[in-house]
Design an enzyme around this catalytic site. Structure first.
Site, PDB file in Angstrom:
ATOM      1  N   CYS A  50     -12.289  -0.737  17.447  1.00 54.20           N
ATOM      2  CA  CYS A  50     -11.871   0.670  17.561  1.00 54.20           C
ATOM      3  C   CYS A  50     -12.268   1.407  16.282  1.00 54.20           C
ATOM      4  O   CYS A  50     -12.068   0.897  15.186  1.00 54.20           O
ATOM      5  CB  CYS A  50     -10.361   0.739  17.766  1.00 54.20           C
ATOM      6  SG  CYS A  50      -9.700   2.420  17.796  1.00 54.20           S
ATOM      7  N   TYR A  92       0.821  -1.219   0.000  1.00 51.19           N
ATOM      8  CA  TYR A  92       0.000   0.000   0.000  1.00 51.19           C
ATOM      9  C   TYR A  92       0.851   1.264   0.000  1.00 51.19           C
ATOM     10  O   TYR A  92       0.454   2.279  -0.565  1.00 51.19           O
ATOM     11  CB  TYR A  92      -1.003  -0.025   1.163  1.00 51.19           C
ATOM     12  CG  TYR A  92      -2.159  -0.930   0.823  1.00 51.19           C
ATOM     13  CD1 TYR A  92      -3.184  -0.477   0.001  1.00 51.19           C
ATOM     14  CD2 TYR A  92      -2.183  -2.254   1.241  1.00 51.19           C
ATOM     15  CE1 TYR A  92      -4.212  -1.310  -0.377  1.00 51.19           C
ATOM     16  CE2 TYR A  92      -3.216  -3.101   0.867  1.00 51.19           C
ATOM     17  CZ  TYR A  92      -4.225  -2.623   0.058  1.00 51.19           C
ATOM     18  OH  TYR A  92      -5.233  -3.459  -0.335  1.00 51.19           O
ATOM     19  N   HIS A 151     -14.569   2.025  -1.924  1.00 45.67           N
ATOM     20  CA  HIS A 151     -13.534   1.186  -1.312  1.00 45.67           C
ATOM     21  C   HIS A 151     -12.565   1.966  -0.437  1.00 45.67           C
ATOM     22  O   HIS A 151     -11.459   1.505  -0.169  1.00 45.67           O
ATOM     23  CB  HIS A 151     -12.777   0.411  -2.406  1.00 45.67           C
ATOM     24  CG  HIS A 151     -13.655  -0.580  -3.122  1.00 45.67           C
ATOM     25  ND1 HIS A 151     -13.283  -1.221  -4.286  1.00 45.67           N
ATOM     26  CD2 HIS A 151     -14.904  -1.032  -2.835  1.00 45.67           C
ATOM     27  CE1 HIS A 151     -14.260  -2.029  -4.673  1.00 45.67           C
ATOM     28  NE2 HIS A 151     -15.257  -1.926  -3.819  1.00 45.67           N
TER      29      HIS A 151
HETATM   30 ZN   LIG Z   1      -7.537   1.876  17.769  1.00 45.81          ZN
END
Ligand SMILES: [Zn+2]
Length: 322
Positions: A157, A90, A144
């Site tokens: 989270c 990435y 996306h």
């Molecule tokens: Zn986190």
């Protein structure tokens, strides 16, 4: 019209000599007429839109990165097994997309959006090029996610940081942000070039939960798309009939892309497909009566197709403000 798609393809050859009631699927004049009378327009864009900006699609025969199948790197499982190699992949794409420029296809779509508030663009691309072409953000849905959004790998989270353009993202990922002289290949791309293993301790931690490590804010295979965004898109599609839907640079085989085409059709839309394979023999069955298909690159084709609405570009390739 009760004509079959086989009749539609036959009309390409016969329309110039016979008075066939249906315009050929690639007739630009006929398309311009349809465009002029279209108000609610939807677009679905894929990697082919950014191809002429020089960004690899990582699909099909070219779908390898080092010796990894690129689709195998785009999973939670791969990230859990080796976050370092996934982050290198990435990081490389972040670096490439930062160096790339939006092309005339991105600019033409952005110009259409500025002139038509009833145009909504869905993109599967994570390269930020439509945004950089100044596509109005309220008329652009990034299905996306984005290479420049950062999330937390801890599933419970919800930390997210938008618009992180750090290049390299962190010190350990510097090998992905190297510019080679004279177009020499990047050592990182050579599967025989050994890459130093990057441990999770070298990747920044989430500042919120302080447990997870930071990960790219893209949607990986097997992950859900953003629920609020999906609801926005559904609401837009249900609100009123749809006149026209562009399918640009994507084979639209991944969910929910294919379902959007079916839904738009049911809402009355004609489909116009733009990608280099769109007029291949094997693709012709997808072209229904009244649809259009242009087997050309989007960057070359979109400015011509949209000209009745967006005008011609100036010498800088800008369409200007409406
Ligand atoms: Zn986190």
């Amino acid at each position: 019209m009760d004509s079959t798609s086989a009749d539609a393809s036959a009309s390409v050859e016969t329309s110039t000599t016979t008075n066939h009631p249906m315009a050929p699927h690639n007739d630009i004049e006929a398309f311009h007429q349809v465009l002029r009378s279209s108000r609610r327009i939807l677009a679905l864009c894929g990697a082919g839109l950014s191809a002429s900006s020089g960004l690899p699609t990582f699909r099909g025969a070219g779908g390898f990165w080092r010796n990894y199948d690129a689709t195998q790197l785009a999973t939670v499982r791969a990230f859990k097994m080796d976050a370092g190699i996934v982050w290198l992949f990435y990081s490389y794409r972040r670096h490439l997309a930062l160096k790339a420029e939006p092309n005339m296809g991105h600019r033409a779509l952005a110009a259409l959006a500025r002139r038509n508030m009833d145009f909504l663009c869905l993109t599967q691309n994570v390269d930020n090029l439509s945004q950089r072409a100044e596509h109005p953000s309220s008329q652009l849905k990034s299905l996306h996610g984005s290479l420049y959004d950062i999330k937390c790998s801890n599933e419970s989270c919800d930390w997210i940081q938008r618009g992180n353009f750090d290049d390299p993202f962190c010190a350990a990922l510097a090998p992905a942000s190297v510019d080679m002289p004279n177009g020499e290949p990047l050592p990182l791309l050579d599967p025989y070039h050994r890459v130093k293993h990057i441990g999770e301790d070298e990747i920044p931690k989430c500042p919120q939960c302080k447990k997870g490590i930071q990960r790219p804010g893209v949607v990986w295979f097997g992950e859900d798309l953003d629920a609020n965004m999906m609801m926005d898109i559904s609401a837009w599609m249900r609100a009123e009939p749809i006149d026209l839907m562009f399918v640009i640079g994507t084979s639209a085989q991944v969910y929910p892309a294919a379902s959007y085409i079916d839904k738009a059709r049911k809402r009355g839309a004609r489909i116009v497909t733009i990608n280099p394979e769109a007029e291949d023999e094997a693709e012709m069955y997808k072209i229904k009566p009244g649809d259009f298909a242009f087997g050309r690159d989007a960057a070359e084709c979109l400015p011509i197709l949209l000209e009745p609405v967006i005008g011609k570009p100036d010498e800088d390739g800008e369409f200007g403000m409406p």
